[in-house]
Design an enzyme around this catalytic site. Structure first.
Site, short mmCIF file in Angstrom:
data_model
loop_
_atom_site.label_atom_id
_atom_site.label_comp_id
_atom_site.label_asym_id
_atom_site.label_seq_id
_atom_site.Cartn_x
_atom_site.Cartn_y
_atom_site.Cartn_z
N ASP A 1 105.42 -20.74 -11.43
CA ASP A 1 105.72 -22.28 -11.94
C ASP A 1 104.23 -23.40 -11.50
O ASP A 1 104.37 -24.51 -11.95
CB ASP A 1 106.90 -22.86 -11.25
CG ASP A 1 108.13 -22.11 -11.83
OD1 ASP A 1 108.23 -21.47 -12.83
OD2 ASP A 1 109.04 -22.17 -10.98
N SER B 1 104.66 -17.66 -7.27
CA SER B 1 105.44 -18.19 -8.37
C SER B 1 104.77 -18.61 -9.73
O SER B 1 103.76 -19.27 -9.40
CB SER B 1 106.24 -19.63 -7.97
OG SER B 1 106.80 -20.19 -9.08
N ARG C 1 110.73 -24.21 -14.31
CA ARG C 1 111.71 -25.10 -13.71
C ARG C 1 111.51 -26.38 -13.76
O ARG C 1 111.54 -27.02 -15.11
CB ARG C 1 111.71 -24.55 -12.25
CG ARG C 1 113.34 -24.57 -11.62
CD ARG C 1 113.23 -23.95 -10.30
NE ARG C 1 113.18 -22.53 -10.00
CZ ARG C 1 114.00 -21.83 -10.13
NH1 ARG C 1 115.08 -22.20 -10.23
NH2 ARG C 1 113.96 -20.39 -10.21
N ARG D 1 106.78 -13.84 -17.17
CA ARG D 1 106.69 -13.50 -15.87
C ARG D 1 106.47 -12.06 -15.36
O ARG D 1 106.12 -11.63 -14.49
CB ARG D 1 108.14 -13.88 -15.20
CG ARG D 1 107.96 -14.64 -13.82
CD ARG D 1 109.42 -14.97 -13.33
NE ARG D 1 110.36 -14.11 -12.85
CZ ARG D 1 111.37 -14.38 -12.59
NH1 ARG D 1 112.13 -15.60 -12.84
NH2 ARG D 1 112.20 -13.33 -12.16
N ASP E 1 108.83 -22.07 -4.22
CA ASP E 1 109.10 -23.04 -3.52
C ASP E 1 110.39 -22.93 -2.77
O ASP E 1 110.64 -23.43 -1.38
CB ASP E 1 109.25 -24.11 -4.54
CG ASP E 1 110.12 -25.44 -4.35
OD1 ASP E 1 110.13 -25.58 -3.07
OD2 ASP E 1 110.43 -26.18 -5.17
O1 F6P Z 1 110.64 -19.67 -10.75
C1 F6P Z 1 110.36 -18.87 -11.55
C2 F6P Z 1 111.26 -19.02 -12.67
O2 F6P Z 1 110.60 -18.15 -13.69
C3 F6P Z 1 111.47 -20.22 -13.33
O3 F6P Z 1 110.53 -20.68 -14.22
C4 F6P Z 1 112.51 -20.33 -14.31
O4 F6P Z 1 113.38 -21.54 -14.15
C5 F6P Z 1 113.52 -19.24 -13.32
O5 F6P Z 1 112.39 -18.41 -12.35
C6 F6P Z 1 114.26 -18.23 -13.92
O6 F6P Z 1 115.00 -17.63 -12.86
P1 F6P Z 1 115.67 -16.24 -13.37
O7 F6P Z 1 114.65 -15.12 -13.26
O8 F6P Z 1 116.66 -16.09 -11.95
O9 F6P Z 1 116.58 -16.54 -14.51
#
Ligand code: F6P
Length: 364
Positions: free
Chosen positions: A152, A150, A196, A287, A105
């Site tokens: 999300d 993503s 998120r 992820r 996004d």
């Molecule tokens: O947008 C993907 C995501 O994994 C979200 O679910 C989470 O809030 C964020 O990224 C975490 O970000 P980072 O990997 O920068 O800690």
């Protein structure tokens, strides 16, 4: 020859590699050239070797790999107009006139901003002598397609974003594992999942994992949720259930906007209900790792469609997503605005509208 640039941006997601591979090979099969922009928008800002040609073999055997082999970043410089101007200069220098951005996004919102500013940047670069009149003429606009990558599933314009299905698999596997140890000890578990501001992962994982209760941003409980949760969980225990599993989206809050954290829920379970309660925060295991079959084929399909989109008569930037298992394009501006509007609806406590606005993939 047409020269297509491809980059992955923002948080990585399983299936991004399949999309990159499909973009590269579809482009080459159509006699276009394709350049990888490494490390996301940061690579465009840094230029030089960060923008380099990709051949057929460069993307061999990557479909099964998690993450993104061309690298990604959450790029601070790209959030400034100056950073974006530098990126434009480097893209023009490398002769890139079509761009496929695979990102979330935030990345696609930034991409949309770049598209809107593009002619101004070109004019300024021409005025400063950084580019020639021929380059300015050839690159007067940039043809863009965005693919939503993503975990999300938080972007309007597609039923599923690349990575969501794999993340769901990972979460449900974890809930299954937790459920067996929880049942042995008759414990309660609170499982916090990513997403998120979007509750898609939490809701779908709760349904698929057979959880007892779920907190999501789009349907916040009233401030006195303790009593409701307690009564639902007690009823299940009285009916013979040996565990209580509560899924909490990381963006969950009550109807007054107070965040509901996993620790908060655990405290209620133990202090108010006397349960032996534990917290598991799944974090980045959601992820990383192997993409699911769905993410591989879906990302391949829309990667292919994105190349067709930028090689066709695409005067307007499009988000290429999936609707009912077919590629589906929607103007990027529209998708970005509709996605932003969901945040507004939540802030204005118009929760039912927010839920509906997520799109028809969101179970109600
Ligand atoms: O947008 C993907 C995501 O994994 C979200 O679910 C989470 O809030 C964020 O990224 C975490 O970000 P980072 O990997 O920068 O800690």
């Amino acid at each position: 020859t047409v020269r297509i640039g491809v980059l992955t941006s923002g948080g990585d997601a399983q299936g991004m590699n399949a999309a990159v591979r499909a973009v590269v090979r579809t482009a080459l099969a159509a006699d276009a050239e394709v350049y990888g922009i490494l490390e996301g928008w940061q690579g465009a800002v840094d230029g030089g070797d960060y923008i380099r040609p990709l051949g057929w073999d460069d993307v061999s055997g990557i479909t099964a790999l998690g993450g993104t082999v061309i690298g990604t970043a959450r790029c601070a410089a790209f959030r400034t107009a100056e950073g974006r101007r530098t990126a434009v200069a480097h893209l023009i220098e490398k002769g890139i006139d079509r761009l496929i951005v695979i990102g979330g996004d935030g990345s696609l919102t930034g991409t949309d901003a770049l598209r809107a500013e593009w002619p101004d940047h070109v004019a300024a670069l021409l005025a400063s002598g950084a580019i020639t009149p021929e380059q300015a003429e050839r690159h007067h606009s940039l043809v863009i397609a965005g693919l939503v990558g993503s975990i999300d599933n938080d972007m309007v314009g597609t039923d599923m974003t690349i990575g969501t299905d794999s993340a769901l698999h990972r979460i449900v596997e974890a809930i299954d594992a937790i459920a067996s140890t929880a049942a042995s000890h008759q414990r309660s578990f609170v499982v916090e999942v990513m997403g998120r501001h979007c509750g898609y992962l939490a809701l779908m994982a709760a349904i698929a994992g057979g959880a007892d209760y779920v907190f999501i941003p789009e349907q916040p409980p009233s401030a006195d949720w303790h009593a409701h949760m307690a009564s639902v969980l007690r009823r299940a225990r009285n009916a013979g259930r040996r565990t209580s599993i509560v899924v909490v989206a990381e963006g969950a809050a009550d109807a007054d906007g107070n965040p509901i954290t996993a620790e908060h829920v655990r405290a209620v379970l133990s202090d108010e209900m006397g349960e032996d309660a534990r917290v598991t925060i799944l974090g980045h295991v959601q992820r990383g790792g192997t993409p699911s079959a769905y993410d591989r084929w879906m990302a391949s399909m829309i990667g292919h469609a994105a190349v067709e989109q930028v090689l066709g008569d695409a005067s307007e930037a499009q988000v290429v997503g999936v609707r009912a298992n077919r590629p589906h394009a929607q103007p990027l501006v529209e998708a970005v605005a509709a996605t932003r509007n969901i945040a507004t609806l939540i802030a204005e406590k118009r929760f039912d509208e927010a839920m509906a606005a997520r799109g028809h993939s969101f179970v109600q």
